[in-house]
Design a protein around this motif. Structure first.
Motif, PDB file in Angstrom:
ATOM      1  N   TRP A  20       0.828  -1.197   0.000  1.00 29.53           N
ATOM      2  CA  TRP A  20       0.000   0.000   0.000  1.00 29.53           C
ATOM      3  C   TRP A  20       0.875   1.265   0.000  1.00 29.53           C
ATOM      4  O   TRP A  20       0.646   2.192  -0.763  1.00 29.53           O
ATOM      5  CB  TRP A  20      -0.939  -0.029   1.210  1.00 29.53           C
ATOM      6  CG  TRP A  20      -1.917   1.078   1.188  1.00 29.53           C
ATOM      7  CD1 TRP A  20      -3.066   1.141   0.477  1.00 29.53           C
ATOM      8  CD2 TRP A  20      -1.807   2.309   1.899  1.00 29.53           C
ATOM      9  NE1 TRP A  20      -3.691   2.337   0.697  1.00 29.53           N
ATOM     10  CE2 TRP A  20      -2.933   3.071   1.573  1.00 29.53           C
ATOM     11  CE3 TRP A  20      -0.852   2.837   2.789  1.00 29.53           C
ATOM     12  CZ2 TRP A  20      -3.150   4.343   2.090  1.00 29.53           C
ATOM     13  CZ3 TRP A  20      -1.061   4.090   3.310  1.00 29.53           C
ATOM     14  CH2 TRP A  20      -2.207   4.835   2.966  1.00 29.53           C
ATOM     15  N   GLU A  31       2.283   1.764  -3.363  1.00 28.15           N
ATOM     16  CA  GLU A  31       1.253   2.171  -4.311  1.00 28.15           C
ATOM     17  C   GLU A  31       0.921   3.652  -4.164  1.00 28.15           C
ATOM     18  O   GLU A  31       0.785   4.372  -5.145  1.00 28.15           O
ATOM     19  CB  GLU A  31       0.003   1.345  -4.055  1.00 28.15           C
ATOM     20  CG  GLU A  31      -0.876   1.252  -5.270  1.00 28.15           C
ATOM     21  CD  GLU A  31      -1.632  -0.057  -5.223  1.00 28.15           C
ATOM     22  OE1 GLU A  31      -2.851   0.009  -5.138  1.00 28.15           O
ATOM     23  OE2 GLU A  31      -0.959  -1.116  -5.217  1.00 28.15           O
ATOM     24  N   GLN A  32       0.815   4.097  -2.918  1.00 26.84           N
ATOM     25  CA  GLN A  32       0.493   5.504  -2.676  1.00 26.84           C
ATOM     26  C   GLN A  32       1.592   6.398  -3.218  1.00 26.84           C
ATOM     27  O   GLN A  32       1.336   7.438  -3.801  1.00 26.84           O
ATOM     28  CB  GLN A  32       0.319   5.783  -1.174  1.00 26.84           C
ATOM     29  CG  GLN A  32      -0.850   5.068  -0.558  1.00 26.84           C
ATOM     30  CD  GLN A  32      -2.115   5.240  -1.382  1.00 26.84           C
ATOM     31  OE1 GLN A  32      -2.558   6.360  -1.608  1.00 26.84           O
ATOM     32  NE2 GLN A  32      -2.680   4.151  -1.848  1.00 26.84           N
ATOM     33  N   GLU A  33       2.820   5.989  -3.018  1.00 25.00           N
ATOM     34  CA  GLU A  33       3.937   6.809  -3.497  1.00 25.00           C
ATOM     35  C   GLU A  33       3.884   6.955  -4.993  1.00 25.00           C
ATOM     36  O   GLU A  33       4.157   8.012  -5.541  1.00 25.00           O
ATOM     37  CB  GLU A  33       5.253   6.162  -3.089  1.00 25.00           C
ATOM     38  CG  GLU A  33       5.527   6.413  -1.647  1.00 25.00           C
ATOM     39  CD  GLU A  33       6.978   6.252  -1.306  1.00 25.00           C
ATOM     40  OE1 GLU A  33       7.706   5.686  -2.132  1.00 25.00           O
ATOM     41  OE2 GLU A  33       7.365   6.693  -0.232  1.00 25.00           O
ATOM     42  N   LYS A  87       1.327   7.022  -6.763  1.00 19.80           N
ATOM     43  CA  LYS A  87       0.273   7.954  -7.160  1.00 19.80           C
ATOM     44  C   LYS A  87       0.604   9.393  -6.795  1.00 19.80           C
ATOM     45  O   LYS A  87       0.396  10.305  -7.571  1.00 19.80           O
ATOM     46  CB  LYS A  87      -1.031   7.566  -6.450  1.00 19.80           C
ATOM     47  CG  LYS A  87      -1.685   6.333  -7.016  1.00 19.80           C
ATOM     48  CD  LYS A  87      -3.024   6.111  -6.337  1.00 19.80           C
ATOM     49  CE  LYS A  87      -3.490   4.684  -6.556  1.00 19.80           C
ATOM     50  NZ  LYS A  87      -4.177   4.155  -5.397  1.00 19.80           N
ATOM     51  N   ASN A  88       1.105   9.602  -5.546  1.00 23.09           N
ATOM     52  CA  ASN A  88       1.149  10.967  -5.029  1.00 23.09           C
ATOM     53  C   ASN A  88       2.518  11.614  -4.955  1.00 23.09           C
ATOM     54  O   ASN A  88       2.635  12.815  -4.955  1.00 23.09           O
ATOM     55  CB  ASN A  88       0.597  11.005  -3.590  1.00 23.09           C
ATOM     56  CG  ASN A  88      -0.737  10.327  -3.509  1.00 23.09           C
ATOM     57  OD1 ASN A  88      -1.485  10.349  -4.481  1.00 23.09           O
ATOM     58  ND2 ASN A  88      -1.043   9.719  -2.380  1.00 23.09           N
ATOM     59  N   GLN A  89       3.554  10.790  -4.788  1.00 20.92           N
ATOM     60  CA  GLN A  89       4.814  11.403  -4.362  1.00 20.92           C
ATOM     61  C   GLN A  89       5.813  11.623  -5.490  1.00 20.92           C
ATOM     62  O   GLN A  89       6.261  10.676  -6.114  1.00 20.92           O
ATOM     63  CB  GLN A  89       5.487  10.484  -3.332  1.00 20.92           C
ATOM     64  CG  GLN A  89       4.716  10.323  -2.061  1.00 20.92           C
ATOM     65  CD  GLN A  89       4.966  11.472  -1.114  1.00 20.92           C
ATOM     66  OE1 GLN A  89       6.104  11.804  -0.837  1.00 20.92           O
ATOM     67  NE2 GLN A  89       3.912  12.102  -0.669  1.00 20.92           N
ATOM     68  N   LYS A 105      -5.313   3.396   7.076  1.00 21.79           N
ATOM     69  CA  LYS A 105      -5.352   3.923   5.721  1.00 21.79           C
ATOM     70  C   LYS A 105      -6.689   4.511   5.301  1.00 21.79           C
ATOM     71  O   LYS A 105      -6.708   5.410   4.490  1.00 21.79           O
ATOM     72  CB  LYS A 105      -4.822   2.912   4.721  1.00 21.79           C
ATOM     73  CG  LYS A 105      -5.636   1.689   4.499  1.00 21.79           C
ATOM     74  CD  LYS A 105      -4.929   0.845   3.435  1.00 21.79           C
ATOM     75  CE  LYS A 105      -4.734  -0.571   3.906  1.00 21.79           C
ATOM     76  NZ  LYS A 105      -3.908  -1.378   3.096  1.00 21.79           N
ATOM     77  N   MET A 157      -2.586  10.679   2.966  1.00 27.51           N
ATOM     78  CA  MET A 157      -1.172  10.310   2.911  1.00 27.51           C
ATOM     79  C   MET A 157      -0.254  11.356   3.549  1.00 27.51           C
ATOM     80  O   MET A 157       0.656  11.029   4.286  1.00 27.51           O
ATOM     81  CB  MET A 157      -0.783  10.095   1.440  1.00 27.51           C
ATOM     82  CG  MET A 157       0.610   9.577   1.263  1.00 27.51           C
ATOM     83  SD  MET A 157       0.811   7.974   2.082  1.00 27.51           S
ATOM     84  CE  MET A 157       2.560   7.772   1.905  1.00 27.51           C
TER      85      MET A 157
END
Ligand code: GTP
Ligand code: MG
Length: 556
Positions: free
Chosen positions: A488, A491-493, A495-497, A526, A531
């Motif tokens: 997770w 995956e978030q990274e 998308k966002n980072q 989560k 985030m």
């Protein structure tokens, strides 16, 4: 020779860490694909053993003059290679070109006589250098350049990871920082060789062979030194002599089982190491274990050693891992990161218990890479199917045959990046049906579990056994949750980072953040927090913890 288009993003690592220095990887100099033929495991081991036999270990004064030291030693013959390192004092590892030089050097040594210590008539290759005219300069720091034998601290690791520009680069950086160095590999083989000298007092043609992570290409600086006493060489001598009238008396001594024989042998070697082993301290005989062993610390080299006997299947397992580790550079990068991740989250431990072992984790990574499409690693059955007659190997009734020459294995056409692979690894095992399926690298596919062990990983050679039988449901659950959290985070990274521009721990560094540093399980968070808030929390937790304490990445 054929041209290989294997993934070799870590130049020269195999050649430097397990191969011989005579064949550096072509990539190191040219940055293009490696055309060097990989050596067979048995060839590498043979060369290393022979090299170790020409080597001595010398405890030196701190103010030693390197030039004079080498000049002095070369009286006994040319020196091929040497290096210094610090352990409990300053030590030099000196490899002569010829074995004879060792005798010459030993003949010139004398055994100190002290009223508190009795000398025994044994000439070891572990020497102490006393200067006749010690310089008046006293320095705590050695005068010579020393090589590092320890893993980087957590602080250093997080720093290194923050400089990387991609997750791919982070995985490779971690591999470079933790893998065994050329010097560390030499020191491991030398330690086995020194122990062999002692064991040879009882069993003259025995061999002490290193196995496990010291030789399987997955060793981390600081890992233990697994060795086993191989008496087969003694047995081989009389294999062809079964026609004579004489039977060797010791062979008919009445021992109720092989296990008891092994325990007896290890027991006397343990005594011997304890009483006479130069630099061997804290000798413990653990003879009632499933695999009886003698554990001790070799003080001069700093290695924690586990000595077993009768362990040829474990050596064959090490060879199999060597093959898998040498086939494609992504394998080692992934295994090192997964092992570090598991250690950082206390999924593995140096104490035996209900934890997953590094060996099991490595097999899980291999299995995952066999499941990619197209596969990155071949199945063990396919390695067996391309084996030649000389590869045939039956150990204790188990067929352990597989191809020994890595160069004969077709490289994978899969070009997936390490960034994708690590994410998919966590995704895969975060959702694996552990309740009904087992992991099987022989066939490269899941199978129904033959019993109700929480985690079932088929032993590749003793196929009715489970290598992770010890793992409890709780530990497996913890593994699954952490794998999901990690998938997770990645995956978030994604998308966002824009991670390369931030100075926050990102990518692999974020996965290595320890438990108990102020944040609760991300899987529980989560749905609640965005985030940015979580990253702030993680950052705060790092700041409030001393970096050296924050993650124990240094242990096994
Ligand atoms: P480190 O944790 O870095 O020491 O990894 P390692 O691979 O050296 O593991 P360890 O020291 O625990 O064991 C040494 C070797 O023994 C492994 O590489 C395996 O070949 C073998 N081994 C360890 N555990 C098991 C097990 O449960 N079953 C079997 N069949 N072999 C094992
Ligand atoms: Mg080990």
């Amino acid at each position: 020779p054929r041209s290989f288009s294997r993934h070799l993003s870590c130049p020269g690592t195999i050649a430097a860490s397990v191969g011989s220095e005579e064949q550096p990887s072509a990539v190191a100099e040219t940055g293009i694909e490696d055309k060097t033929l990989q050596k067979k495991f048995s060839e590498v081991q043979k060369e290393r053993r022979e090299q170790a036999q020409r080597t001595v270990l010398i405890h030196c004064p701190n103010n030693i003059n390197e030039k004079k030291f080498l000049k002095y030693l070369s009286q006994h013959g040319p020196v091929n290679n040497h290096f210094f390192y610090e352990s409990f004092g300053l030590f030099a590892v000196v490899e002569f070109c010829q074995k004879d030089s060792i005798n010459s050097l030993q003949n010139g040594t004398h055994t100190p006589t002290q009223s508190t210590e009795a000398a025994i008539p044994f000439k070891s290759r572990f020497l102490n250098l006393r200067l006749k005219n010690p310089s008046s300069q006293v320095s705590a720091q050695p005068f010579v350049r020393t090589t590092n034998q320890s893993p980087p601290s957590s602080k250093k690791l997080f720093e290194l990871l923050s400089y990387a520009e991609s997750i791919e680069e982070q995985l490779n950086t971690l591999l470079q920082a933790f893998q065994l160095t050329e010097e560390n590999v030499r020191l491991r083989h030398l330690t086995c060789s020194l122990i062999e000298d002692i064991a040879a007092a009882y069993f003259p043609s025995c061999v002490i062979r290193p196995f496990g992570s010291s030789v399987n290409t997955f060793g981390k600086l600081g890992c233990d030194l697994d060795m086993f006493l191989d008496l087969d060489e003694t047995g081989k001598l009389d294999v062809h002599k079964n026609t004579g009238n004489f039977l060797m008396e010791f062979k008919v001594k009445n021992v109720p089982s092989e296990r008891i024989a092994t325990q007896k042998i290890l027991s006397v070697i343990g005594e011997c190491l304890d009483n006479f082993g130069p630099g061997c301290v804290g000798v413990q005989k653990i003879l009632n274990a499933r695999c009886p062993l003698v554990r001790f610390s070799h003080q001069a080299s700093g290695f924690q050693c586990d000595l077993t006997a009768n362990n040829s299947i474990a050596l064959k397992s090490s060879e199999l891992l060597y093959i898998y580790g040498s086939l494609d550079s992504r394998v080692r990068a992934l295994v090192f990161s997964v092992r570090c991740w598991a250690r950082a989250h206390s999924l593995t431990s140096s104490i035996p218990g209900a934890w997953i072992t590094n060996f099991s984790l490595t097999v899980m990574v291999i299995f995952f890479l066999q499941r990619r499409s197209p596969p990155i690693l071949p199945t063990l059955d396919s390695l067996k199917s391309i084996a030649d007659a000389e590869d045939r190997c039956i150990l204790e009734g188990n067929n352990c045959t597989f191809i020994q020459d890595v160069n004969k294995i077709q490289p994978s056409g899969n070009t997936e990046t390490l960034e994708l692979l690590i994410k998919e690894f966590f995704e895969y095992f975060g959702n694996f049906a552990f309740n009904k399926n087992s992991i099987n690298i022989r066939q490269g596919r899941e199978q129904n579990k033959p019993d109700s062990s929480p985690l079932y990983i088929q032993n590749p050679f003793e196929t009715s056994l489970n290598i992770s039988k010890n793992v409890s449901q709780n530990q497996l659950q913890k593994f699954v949750e952490l794998a999901r959290d990690s998938a997770w985070i990645l995956e978030q990274e994604d998308k966002n980072q824009p991670f390369s521009s931030s100075r926050q721990p990102w990518g692999l560094a974020a996965l290595l953040l320890p438990p108990g540093s102020g944040h609760t399980s991300l899987s529980r968070q989560k749905k609640k927090k965005p985030m940015s808030e979580k990253v702030k929390g993680l950052l705060a937790s790092i700041k409030s913890n001393s970096p050296d304490r924050s993650t124990d990445t240094s242990g096994k």
